[in-house]
Scaffold this active site. Structure first.
Site, PDB file in Angstrom:
ATOM      1  N   ASN A  93     -10.579  -8.694  -6.579  1.00 29.83           N
ATOM      2  CA  ASN A  93     -11.555  -9.406  -5.748  1.00 29.83           C
ATOM      3  C   ASN A  93     -12.313 -10.490  -6.517  1.00 29.83           C
ATOM      4  OD1 ASN A  93     -13.654  -9.535  -3.426  1.00 29.83           O
ATOM      5  ND2 ASN A  93     -14.885  -9.048  -5.234  1.00 29.83           N
ATOM      6  N   TYR A 155     -10.172 -24.612  -6.992  1.00 29.81           N
ATOM      7  CA  TYR A 155     -10.206 -23.366  -6.215  1.00 29.81           C
ATOM      8  C   TYR A 155      -8.970 -23.270  -5.305  1.00 29.81           C
ATOM      9  CZ  TYR A 155     -12.105 -19.693  -3.169  1.00 29.81           C
ATOM     10  OH  TYR A 155     -12.296 -18.525  -2.465  1.00 29.81           O
ATOM     11  N   LYS A 159      -5.924 -20.418  -5.551  1.00 31.14           N
ATOM     12  CA  LYS A 159      -5.631 -19.426  -4.507  1.00 31.14           C
ATOM     13  C   LYS A 159      -4.173 -19.531  -4.031  1.00 31.14           C
ATOM     14  CE  LYS A 159      -9.612 -17.221  -4.312  1.00 31.14           C
ATOM     15  NZ  LYS A 159      -9.765 -15.802  -4.642  1.00 31.14           N
ATOM     16  N   THR A 190     -21.636 -14.933   1.732  1.00 37.20           N
ATOM     17  CA  THR A 190     -21.888 -14.305   0.425  1.00 37.20           C
ATOM     18  C   THR A 190     -22.557 -15.339  -0.480  1.00 37.20           C
ATOM     19  OG1 THR A 190     -19.825 -14.998  -0.615  1.00 37.20           O
ATOM     20  CG2 THR A 190     -19.745 -12.920   0.612  1.00 37.20           C
TER      21      THR A 190
HETATM   22  N1  NAD Z   1     -17.229 -16.002   0.643  1.00 39.57           N
HETATM   23  C1  NAD Z   1     -16.195 -16.616   1.206  1.00 39.57           C
HETATM   24  O1  NAD Z   1     -16.340 -17.311   2.219  1.00 39.57           O
HETATM   25  C2  NAD Z   1     -14.806 -16.435   0.635  1.00 39.57           C
HETATM   26  C3  NAD Z   1     -13.763 -17.019   1.352  1.00 39.57           C
HETATM   27  C4  NAD Z   1     -12.477 -16.873   0.891  1.00 39.57           C
HETATM   28  C5  NAD Z   1     -12.228 -16.132  -0.249  1.00 39.57           C
HETATM   29  N2  NAD Z   1     -13.248 -15.578  -0.940  1.00 39.57           N
HETATM   30  C6  NAD Z   1     -12.911 -14.797  -2.130  1.00 39.57           C
HETATM   31  O2  NAD Z   1     -13.455 -13.513  -2.008  1.00 39.57           O
HETATM   32  C7  NAD Z   1     -13.672 -12.945  -3.317  1.00 39.57           C
HETATM   33  C8  NAD Z   1     -15.072 -12.396  -3.387  1.00 39.57           C
HETATM   34  O3  NAD Z   1     -16.003 -13.469  -3.314  1.00 39.57           O
HETATM   35  P1  NAD Z   1     -17.442 -13.311  -2.607  1.00 39.57           P
HETATM   36  O4  NAD Z   1     -17.398 -14.127  -1.375  1.00 39.57           O
HETATM   37  O5  NAD Z   1     -17.816 -11.879  -2.523  1.00 39.57           O
HETATM   38  O6  NAD Z   1     -18.355 -14.120  -3.630  1.00 39.57           O
HETATM   39  P2  NAD Z   1     -19.299 -13.585  -4.800  1.00 39.57           P
HETATM   40  O7  NAD Z   1     -19.588 -14.796  -5.616  1.00 39.57           O
HETATM   41  O8  NAD Z   1     -20.416 -12.810  -4.220  1.00 39.57           O
HETATM   42  O9  NAD Z   1     -18.365 -12.563  -5.583  1.00 39.57           O
HETATM   43  C9  NAD Z   1     -17.486 -12.928  -6.606  1.00 39.57           C
HETATM   44  C10 NAD Z   1     -17.578 -11.861  -7.645  1.00 39.57           C
HETATM   45  O10 NAD Z   1     -16.650 -12.111  -8.696  1.00 39.57           O
HETATM   46  C11 NAD Z   1     -17.294 -11.746  -9.899  1.00 39.57           C
HETATM   47  N3  NAD Z   1     -16.691 -12.414 -11.052  1.00 39.57           N
HETATM   48  C12 NAD Z   1     -16.617 -13.729 -11.307  1.00 39.57           C
HETATM   49  N4  NAD Z   1     -16.030 -13.936 -12.500  1.00 39.57           N
HETATM   50  C13 NAD Z   1     -15.729 -12.709 -13.007  1.00 39.57           C
HETATM   51  C14 NAD Z   1     -15.127 -12.246 -14.193  1.00 39.57           C
HETATM   52  N5  NAD Z   1     -14.704 -13.106 -15.129  1.00 39.57           N
HETATM   53  N6  NAD Z   1     -14.986 -10.924 -14.374  1.00 39.57           N
HETATM   54  C15 NAD Z   1     -15.424 -10.039 -13.441  1.00 39.57           C
HETATM   55  N7  NAD Z   1     -16.000 -10.407 -12.293  1.00 39.57           N
HETATM   56  C16 NAD Z   1     -16.162 -11.731 -12.079  1.00 39.57           C
HETATM   57  C17 NAD Z   1     -18.740 -12.218  -9.698  1.00 39.57           C
HETATM   58  O11 NAD Z   1     -19.592 -11.575 -10.617  1.00 39.57           O
HETATM   59  C18 NAD Z   1     -18.977 -11.785  -8.266  1.00 39.57           C
HETATM   60  O12 NAD Z   1     -19.459 -10.465  -8.198  1.00 39.57           O
HETATM   61  C19 NAD Z   1     -13.383 -14.083  -4.294  1.00 39.57           C
HETATM   62  O13 NAD Z   1     -12.084 -13.925  -4.820  1.00 39.57           O
HETATM   63  C20 NAD Z   1     -13.458 -15.324  -3.433  1.00 39.57           C
HETATM   64  O14 NAD Z   1     -12.686 -16.375  -3.945  1.00 39.57           O
HETATM   65  C21 NAD Z   1     -14.546 -15.729  -0.530  1.00 39.57           C
END
Ligand code: NAD
Length: 259
Positions: A93, A155, A159, A190
């Protein structure tokens, strides 16, 4: 037949329930899995267990560990901690974004985003693979940015690369009975999306047939399904959890204009 109800959501671009620190998808997934009786090893960058993971109730158990997904040695340490056990699931994640456009993005930025979003997932799969067993399930968290063009170059390309890793892992691990699937969230409230430029939220919702943002819990529900045996013949699937954002291939604005 009565079906379980999901979370209730307002339609329309309300600003209520916006995510932020502590409402990430990883935490929602950990919470849901504990509620369903799983023993969850939650890993994150922070040395302290995240506030939102404190006081979880449920038949399961949460074990927290600091881990930087880009560091192979830290994955090795986690594997050693789990040695002798088996892992039913892995959710890749962790992710970062970088929003520079085509003309500006640097190679350093590209490498950093790939390091977390692609190499992090690869290292997790490699280092934990000896603990997987027949019936184990891996879920990679992609993005709608990996299903179409999207404006942030580093980004988006990361992906798309993660989709490639997902399909290679699916092909290689399938014979051992290990399933590998990906989930592609759309606009989810988020910390990551809270950091986007003004205008992004409304524009993303305008492209979403359901007309609202998604929540971390809605993504977590699909992750739970993919980890569970309810999805025992689902393998190599790429499931958008995006309110229909990627389903219309750009036709929504045309449809809206002609109403
Ligand atoms: N929020 C959105 O709209 C959205 C949309 C599509 C995909 N995503 C994907 O969902 C996933 C979760 O993102 P989110 O929305 O919860 O955002 P978020 O920023 O709250 O969570 C991302 C998490 O990744 C952790 N992280 C970053 N670098 C890291 C590392 N080197 N080691 C360990 N942990 C690390 C951060 O500490 C954070 O807790 C991500 O892969 C993101 O790309 C999010």
């Amino acid at each position: 037949m009565e079906l379980p109800s999901g979370p209730k959501h307002e339609s329309g671009p309300s600003r209520e329930n916006r995510g932020g620190d502590g409402q990430g998808q990883g935490s929602a997934e950990a919470r849901l899995l504990v509620e369903h009786g799983c023993r969850v090893f939650a890993v994150a960058l922070s040395a302290q267990v995240l506030d939102e993971l404190l006081g979880l109730s449920g038949p399961g158990q949460l074990i927290y560990r600091q881990l930087d997904v880009t560091q192979r040695a830290q994955w090795e340490e986690l594997a050693a901690q789990l040695d002798g056990g088996t892992l039913h699931g892995l959710v890749n994640n962790a992710g970062i974004t970088q929003r520079d456009r085509l003309a500006e993005v640097s190679l350093e930025q590209l490498h950093r985003v790939y390091e977390v979003n692609v190499a992090g997932a690869l290292l997790g799969i490699q280092e934990l693979s000896s603990l997987f067993t027949r019936g184990s399930s891996i879920v990679n968290i992609g993005s709608v940015a990996g299903l179409s063009a999207h404006y942030p170059v580093a980004y988006t390309t990361s992906k798309w690369a993660l989709r490639g890793l997902n399909q290679v892992a699916c092909m290689e691990l399938g014979p051992a009975g290990i399933r590998v699937n990906s989930v592609h969230p759309g606009f989810i409230e988020t910390a990551m999306t809270n950091g986007a430029k003004t205008g992004f939220r409304e524009a993303a919702i305008a492209e979403t047939p359901l007309g609202r943002a998604g929540s971390s819990e809605e993504v977590a529900n699909v992750v739970l399904f993919l980890l569970s045996n309810l999805s025992s013949f689902v393998n190599g699937a790429e499931i958008p959890v995006d309110g229909g954002q990627t389903s219309h291939g750009g036709a929504k604005s045309i449809s809206d204009a002609l109403k």
